[in-house]
Design a protein around this motif. Structure first.
Motif, short mmCIF file in Angstrom:
data_model
loop_
_atom_site.label_atom_id
_atom_site.label_comp_id
_atom_site.label_asym_id
_atom_site.label_seq_id
_atom_site.Cartn_x
_atom_site.Cartn_y
_atom_site.Cartn_z
N THR A 98 0.85 -1.19 0.00
CA THR A 98 0.00 0.00 0.00
C THR A 98 0.88 1.23 0.00
N ALA A 99 0.48 2.24 -0.73
CA ALA A 99 1.26 3.48 -0.81
C ALA A 99 1.00 4.35 0.41
N ILE A 100 2.03 5.07 0.82
CA ILE A 100 1.93 6.01 1.95
C ILE A 100 1.88 7.42 1.38
N SER A 101 0.89 8.19 1.79
CA SER A 101 0.74 9.56 1.28
C SER A 101 0.51 10.52 2.44
N GLY A 102 0.41 11.81 2.09
CA GLY A 102 0.15 12.84 3.10
C GLY A 102 1.40 13.31 3.82
N ILE A 103 2.58 13.14 3.21
CA ILE A 103 3.84 13.56 3.83
C ILE A 103 4.16 14.97 3.34
N LYS A 104 3.95 15.95 4.17
CA LYS A 104 4.09 17.35 3.76
C LYS A 104 5.39 17.98 4.23
N GLU A 105 6.05 17.37 5.21
CA GLU A 105 7.31 17.91 5.72
C GLU A 105 8.14 16.78 6.29
N ASN A 106 9.44 17.04 6.45
CA ASN A 106 10.31 16.05 7.06
C ASN A 106 10.01 15.95 8.54
N SER A 107 9.57 14.77 8.98
CA SER A 107 9.13 14.65 10.38
C SER A 107 8.90 13.18 10.71
N LEU A 108 8.74 12.94 12.01
CA LEU A 108 8.19 11.66 12.43
C LEU A 108 6.70 11.65 12.10
N TYR A 109 6.22 10.54 11.58
CA TYR A 109 4.80 10.40 11.24
C TYR A 109 4.25 9.15 11.90
N LYS A 110 2.96 9.14 12.09
CA LYS A 110 2.30 7.93 12.54
C LYS A 110 1.39 7.41 11.43
N LEU A 111 1.38 6.09 11.29
CA LEU A 111 0.56 5.43 10.29
C LEU A 111 -0.47 4.57 11.01
N PRO A 112 -1.73 5.00 11.08
CA PRO A 112 -2.74 4.20 11.76
C PRO A 112 -2.97 2.87 11.05
N LEU A 113 -3.02 1.80 11.83
CA LEU A 113 -3.25 0.46 11.28
C LEU A 113 -4.65 0.00 11.68
N SER A 114 -5.59 0.24 10.81
CA SER A 114 -6.96 -0.20 11.07
C SER A 114 -7.07 -1.69 10.74
N PRO A 115 -8.14 -2.35 11.15
CA PRO A 115 -8.32 -3.77 10.82
C PRO A 115 -8.29 -4.05 9.33
N LEU A 156 -8.28 -1.95 20.19
CA LEU A 156 -7.58 -0.71 20.50
C LEU A 156 -6.71 -0.30 19.31
N ALA A 157 -6.60 1.00 19.12
CA ALA A 157 -5.83 1.53 18.00
C ALA A 157 -4.36 1.16 18.13
N SER A 158 -3.73 0.87 17.00
CA SER A 158 -2.29 0.68 16.94
C SER A 158 -1.77 1.40 15.71
N TYR A 159 -0.50 1.73 15.69
CA TYR A 159 0.04 2.52 14.60
C TYR A 159 1.56 2.36 14.53
N LEU A 160 2.10 2.67 13.37
CA LEU A 160 3.54 2.67 13.18
C LEU A 160 4.04 4.10 13.24
N VAL A 161 5.18 4.32 13.87
CA VAL A 161 5.84 5.63 13.90
C VAL A 161 7.14 5.50 13.13
N CYS A 162 7.36 6.39 12.16
CA CYS A 162 8.57 6.33 11.36
C CYS A 162 8.96 7.74 10.92
N ASP A 163 10.22 7.90 10.55
CA ASP A 163 10.76 9.19 10.12
C ASP A 163 10.71 9.26 8.60
N LEU A 164 9.90 10.19 8.07
CA LEU A 164 9.67 10.25 6.63
C LEU A 164 10.11 11.59 6.05
N ASN A 165 10.50 11.57 4.79
CA ASN A 165 10.98 12.75 4.07
C ASN A 165 9.93 13.18 3.05
#
Length: 429
Positions: free
Chosen positions: A44-61, A330-339
């Motif tokens: 799956t593609a990751i979108s919505g990266i507007k600035e260099n930062s740590l981001y969270k990716l919500p993992l829904s069912p 309960l919600a879970s998510y990935l945190v990663c550093d994206l450019n």
């Protein structure tokens, strides 16, 4: 002396072709293993990266059903297919010391059937949640939020929110966040329904300047079948889940009868082998009561099963008329550093992968709770070109059997190589 040196030189030279043969064989085996290795099955593609930062990716069912239950197969890649480190976080206990901004509680009153707490947002900050520090309780309650600028005229903000706690055995109290549309009233009023139980002990109120996810729950994807056993006087609900769907809460809606109190249990079917015989048995996981004068929200320890069974004891009563069952996690998510200038994708499905070990896990305590949120696109299957070719043009030389034959030949080569070396050493002596 000279003769010994010549002998050693002769042995080394005579063994060079053998060594090359062995090394070539090992290299071929490695290449074969790599070509036969399993690949990721979904991306799956990751979108919505507007600035260099740590981001969270919500993992829904919707996304987790394509991942292993322990998430060991999940990888994030940039455009050059380099791995991007991440850390997996689930719904956390909120932190009171560093992030909690306290409000003044102006009043806390208990009436016949409800409690009322008024907090003062003196700076009229724009907020979308209020966190309440509450003593542990297993009571299920509902609440509503209203706002006012003069404590006389109140305006509705949010109605009929659930206020039960997932209490723990470590702390005697914890925070519960109530979420609502962004508002900037000077006063907020929490009204809690106390119809079926005593009021909750609320110690403080405020907000977490970095928290936007506490208490968030996702609906879980599943199918259900309900059967009645008139002989044993039970109702059995069979819940079938797609892959990797953990359950933390069950929400029942009972249409009839008007008054009831039934004991229920959740179990899973297991298999075990005893004396070369495989037998099935049931493992009881959770027990609870369904009652018309209590909440029908049931918090359970995290369950991650392909199939669960709920058995309700009816005794001599008519079966419950179950209108609906909702499973939540309960919600879970990935945190990663994206450019912002890069493109990223999330892939999963390779069960041969091991859980990654990234440095980011050591900095969880330093990750702010308020993070920009990236988006995951639709899940698509990864084309398995190599697997398709194997299926269409498969031959003996591309099968695992051939690989084992090669390994056997390799062992024989190594054996004769060692034997030859020992003979040469004997002649030298």
């Amino acid at each position: 002396m000279l003769q010994n040196m010549k002998t050693r030189t002769h042995i080394k030279q005579s063994n060079l072709p053998m060594k090359k043969t062995v090394l070539s064989f090992i290299a071929l085996c490695v290449l074969f293993f790599n070509s036969y290795a399993q690949y990721q099955t979904h991306t799956t593609a990751i979108s919505g990266i507007k600035e260099n930062s740590l981001y969270k990716l919500p993992l829904s069912p919707v996304y987790k059903q394509y991942m292993a239950s322990d998430m060991h197969d999940v990888r994030i890649y940039d455009s050059k297919q380099h791995e991007v480190p991440y850390v997996l976080l689930s719904e956390p206990l909120l932190k009171a010391k560093s992030d909690f901004m306290a409000y003044d509680i102006l009043s806390q009153d208990h009436f016949n059937t409800y409690s009322e707490i008024i907090v003062h947002n003196k700076n009229k900050d724009k907020i979308s949640n209020i966190a309440f520090n509450i003593n542990n309780s297993d009571a299920y309650k509902y609440c509503s939020i209203a706002g006012s600028n003069d404590k006389k005229q109140w305006y509705s903000i949010s109605q009929l929110q659930e206020l039960s706690l997932l209490y723990n055995d470590v702390y005697t109290n914890q925070y519960k966040c109530i979420y609502f549309p962004l508002s900037d009233y000077e006063y907020f009023r929490l009204s809690v329904d106390d119809w079926n139980s005593h009021p909750l002990k609320i110690n403080s109120a405020g907000y977490f300047k970095n928290s936007v996810i506490a208490g968030k729950l996702y609906d879980v994807l599943f199918s259900k079948t309900i059967t009645e056993d008139t002989k044993n006087k039970t109702t059995t609900i069979d819940l079938k889940f797609s892959n990797n769907q953990s359950v933390n809460r069950l929400d029942f809606k009972i249409a009839a009868p008007r008054l009831y109190k039934r004991h229920a249990s959740i179990y899973a079917k297991r298999e075990r082998t005893y004396k070369n015989k495989t037998e099935q048995y049931t493992e009881n996981l959770v027990e609870f009561d369904l009652s018309s004068d209590g909440s029908l929200l049931v918090d359970v320890p995290q369950l991650n099963e392909k199939e669960l069974f709920i058995e309700i004891q009816n005794k001599d009563n008519p079966p419950l008329e179950i209108e609906s069952i909702v499973c939540k996690q309960l919600a879970s998510y990935l945190v990663c550093d994206l450019n912002a200038k890069e493109t990223y994708s999330l892939k999963s499905g390779n069960t041969e992968l091991k859980s990654p070990e990234y440095d980011l896990i050591n900095f969880v305590s330093q990750i702010p709770q308020l993070l920009p949120e990236a988006s995951l696109g639709p899940v698509t299957a990864v084309p398995q070109a190599k697997e398709t070719t194997v299926q269409k043009e498969i031959s003996f030389f591309e099968t695992p059997q051939f690989l084992w034959v090669c390994l056997g030949i390799g062992c024989i080569i190594v054996f004769f190589f060692s034997k030859s070396l020992l003979k040469d050493m004997g002649k030298k002596e």
